[in-house]
Scaffold this motif. Structure first.
Motif, PDB file in Angstrom:
ATOM      1  N   GLN A  90      56.013  26.625  41.841  1.00 34.56           N
ATOM      2  CA  GLN A  90      55.409  28.104  42.260  1.00 34.56           C
ATOM      3  C   GLN A  90      55.425  28.081  43.719  1.00 34.56           C
ATOM      4  OE1 GLN A  90      51.234  27.088  40.678  1.00 34.56           O
ATOM      5  NE2 GLN A  90      51.935  28.594  38.777  1.00 34.56           N
ATOM      6  N   GLU A 101      59.012  29.475  44.349  1.00 39.01           N
ATOM      7  CA  GLU A 101      59.025  30.725  44.195  1.00 39.01           C
ATOM      8  C   GLU A 101      58.450  31.507  45.060  1.00 39.01           C
ATOM      9  OE1 GLU A 101      59.261  29.891  39.419  1.00 39.01           O
ATOM     10  OE2 GLU A 101      57.375  30.831  40.104  1.00 39.01           O
ATOM     11  N   ARG A 103      60.013  34.567  47.454  1.00 38.13           N
ATOM     12  CA  ARG A 103      59.686  35.689  47.470  1.00 38.13           C
ATOM     13  C   ARG A 103      59.373  36.404  48.945  1.00 38.13           C
ATOM     14  NH1 ARG A 103      55.969  34.021  43.930  1.00 38.13           N
ATOM     15  NH2 ARG A 103      56.674  34.369  41.648  1.00 38.13           N
ATOM     16  N   VAL A 155      65.461  34.124  41.166  1.00 37.05           N
ATOM     17  CA  VAL A 155      65.931  32.671  41.230  1.00 37.05           C
ATOM     18  C   VAL A 155      66.519  32.431  40.111  1.00 37.05           C
ATOM     19  CG1 VAL A 155      63.673  31.927  40.821  1.00 37.05           C
ATOM     20  CG2 VAL A 155      65.033  30.616  42.282  1.00 37.05           C
ATOM     21  N   TYR A 184      61.266  31.601  33.045  1.00 40.30           N
ATOM     22  CA  TYR A 184      62.711  31.570  33.189  1.00 40.30           C
ATOM     23  C   TYR A 184      63.432  31.801  31.926  1.00 40.30           C
ATOM     24  CZ  TYR A 184      62.298  29.637  37.929  1.00 40.30           C
ATOM     25  OH  TYR A 184      61.743  29.398  39.322  1.00 40.30           O
ATOM     26  N   LYS A 192      65.016  33.545  36.605  1.00 44.41           N
ATOM     27  CA  LYS A 192      63.568  34.316  36.766  1.00 44.41           C
ATOM     28  C   LYS A 192      63.544  35.386  37.796  1.00 44.41           C
ATOM     29  CE  LYS A 192      58.582  33.435  37.364  1.00 44.41           C
ATOM     30  NZ  LYS A 192      57.716  32.377  37.507  1.00 44.41           N
ATOM     31  N   LEU A 234      61.407  37.533  40.162  1.00 49.48           N
ATOM     32  CA  LEU A 234      60.087  37.111  41.103  1.00 49.48           C
ATOM     33  C   LEU A 234      59.233  38.225  41.279  1.00 49.48           C
ATOM     34  CD1 LEU A 234      62.271  34.709  43.811  1.00 49.48           C
ATOM     35  CD2 LEU A 234      60.757  34.115  41.771  1.00 49.48           C
TER      36      LEU A 234
END
Length: 150
Positions: free
Chosen positions: A93, A96, A100, A107, A127, A147, A149
């Motif tokens: 997290q 990610e 962002r 990603v 994902y 995934k 974002l």
């Protein structure tokens, strides 16, 4: 637990538990050039997990073709004795969120298709496997997961 950028001073401790000295030194060099970030999760200053955010064009032509300018999560590792405690989730997290914050909308990552524990973690966090098949590198074969974002 604290997550922050790795530094040269972290290398001995990282190598003690995650013996990849050449790789980690190379990732620190890339980080110093602004090409990525090596994040380290720590408990009482001991590195217990890491992940590298690759922001350069991918080495693999298939990834460059289908995911141009999409950063990659690489070398995601949590020490065995710390797995199953949410450390991997927090590290993922954090990675990610950093992407962002840097303006990325997607990603990707590669995972050994036999590593079902990792695949379950990634799928649980949104994902999805890409439709272009596995990617073979010099050292292994990887299933690619992507995934959004948003």
């Amino acid at each position: 637990m604290k997550i922050d950028l790795a530094t040269e001073a972290d290398l001995p401790a990282l190598v003690a538990d995650m013996p990849q000295q050449e790789l980690l030194a190379e990732r620190l060099l890339r980080q110093s050039r602004g090409d990525g970030q090596l994040l380290v999760a720590r408990v009482n200053r001991r590195p217990i997990g890491m992940v590298y955010l690759w922001r350069e064009p991918a080495d693999e032509p298939e990834i460059r073709e289908h995911l141009p300018e999409v950063p990659l999560i690489m070398h995601f590792e949590v020490l065995k004795e710390y797995r199953g405690n949410g450390i991997g989730t927090r590290l993922l997290q954090d990675a990610e969120q950093r992407l962002r914050d840097a303006g990325h909308s997607r990603v990707a990552l590669g995972v050994n298709p036999k590593n079902q524990d990792a695949i379950r973690l990634y799928v649980r966090h949104g994902y999805r496997q890409w439709p272009h098949g596995d990617v073979t590198t010099d050292s292994d074969e990887y299933s690619i997961y992507v995934k959004a974002l948003g």
